[in-house]
Design an enzyme around this catalytic site. Structure first.
Site, PDB file in Angstrom:
ATOM      1  N   HIS A 202     -40.596  -2.276  -6.989  1.00  0.00           N
ATOM      2  CA  HIS A 202     -41.942  -2.528  -7.488  1.00  0.00           C
ATOM      3  C   HIS A 202     -42.497  -1.393  -8.343  1.00  0.00           C
ATOM      4  CE1 HIS A 202     -42.640  -6.321  -5.543  1.00  0.00           C
ATOM      5  NE2 HIS A 202     -42.336  -5.841  -4.353  1.00  0.00           N
TER       6      HIS A 202
ATOM      7  N   ASP B 245     -45.414  -9.885   1.989  1.00  0.00           N
ATOM      8  CA  ASP B 245     -44.687 -11.041   1.471  1.00  0.00           C
ATOM      9  C   ASP B 245     -44.486 -12.094   2.550  1.00  0.00           C
ATOM     10  OD1 ASP B 245     -44.479 -10.252  -1.151  1.00  0.00           O
ATOM     11  OD2 ASP B 245     -42.558  -9.258  -0.890  1.00  0.00           O
TER      12      ASP B 245
ATOM     13  N   GLU C 228     -38.794 -10.655   5.055  1.00  0.00           N
ATOM     14  CA  GLU C 228     -40.041 -11.013   4.372  1.00  0.00           C
ATOM     15  C   GLU C 228     -40.300 -12.514   4.347  1.00  0.00           C
ATOM     16  OE1 GLU C 228     -40.804  -8.139   0.906  1.00  0.00           O
ATOM     17  OE2 GLU C 228     -38.613  -8.262   0.956  1.00  0.00           O
TER      18      GLU C 228
END
Length: 256
Positions: free
Chosen positions: A46, A177, A151
């Site tokens: 990310h 998530d 997730e």
């Protein structure tokens, strides 16, 4: 608990505390070391960090006594191998949903006969060829942490099988998530129940489960009391952003 400790990360008397690194510069890792964090997770998923930047951050963290873990952007064996040869002491792998995916990731982290990682003893991990080959191979198989990130509901349900793999040392629950996939929030009862089941599965396997909590240390401390084994708080970019905003706000209020 699992025998691999990631350069002694899980041998420390206090709960291991880490933060994310997202800035492509060496100063944040130094700051985190001086602040007292036990480990950092260099975020290639990310953040706009490339392999060369991760290479420098791994080196800085290790030199400062902070355990360098890298969140890889994908699950390919070639990516994992490059990161491990750069000297990372752990791999955090996002979106591992099945035991088959976890097994593939685990094999990528280990040398034969335990896995498929290729020998690269002339890399940093092998001290540029100066480390005895047996020691280089033993470190890769016995110390490097493999941590799948759970997730999804599917991943949580597969947690007992994932944690039963010898090549997997811990799991990390990505609550943000996970909750989004459920149309829920990280603090809703249904999400908390799934997190609790992941922690229980980890402990039943003699392994560890970690969580991230943004900038809320009180929630992280409560999670540890509830069984969580390692935590991440905030990240370098958000720490800078919040400090800057608070400074400006304080000045405007004082300036009347």
């Amino acid at each position: 608990m699992s025998g691999r400790t990631g350069a002694g990360l899980f041998d420390r008397p206090a709960t291991p505390l880490g933060t994310w690194l997202k800035i492509a510069s060496g100063e944040p890792v130094e700051i985190m070391a001086y602040a007292g964090f036990d480990f950092v997770v260099i975020d290639l998923e990310h953040a706009p960090l490339d392999l060369q930047t991760a290479y420098r951050l791994i080196s800085s963290a290790a030199a400062l006594g902070v355990v360098p873990i890298v969140r890889v952007p994908d699950t390919t064996a070639s990516t994992i191998q490059k990161i491990l040869d750069a000297g990372a002491m752990g791999i955090l792998v996002p979106h591992v949903d099945t035991v088959e995916q976890a097994a593939a990731v685990g094999r990528a982290c280990r040398f034969p006969p335990h896995g498929v990682r290729g020998a690269g003893g002339t890399s940093r991990a092998g001290a540029w060829g100066l480390r005895p080959n047996a020691e280089y191979l033993a470190t890769g198989n016995d110390d490097v942490l493999c941590i799948p990130q759970l997730e999804s509901v599917e991943a949580i349900k597969a947690a007992p099988e994932i944690l039963a793999l010898d090549t997997v040392d811990a799991v990390f629950v990505g609550a943000a998530d996970l909750s989004m996939s459920m149309g829920s929030t990280p603090v809703s009862p249904d999400v908390l129940d799934l997190i609790r089941s992941a922690i229980e599965a980890a402990h039943a396997a003699g392994k560890r489960c970690g969580l991230a909590f943004g900038g809320v240390p009180e929630r992280a401390a409560q999670a540890v009391r509830d069984g969580c084994d390692f935590v991440l708080l905030s990240n370098d970019t958000t720490m800078l952003a919040e400090a800057a905003r608070n400074l400006v706000k304080a000045f405007r209020e004082a300036d009347g």
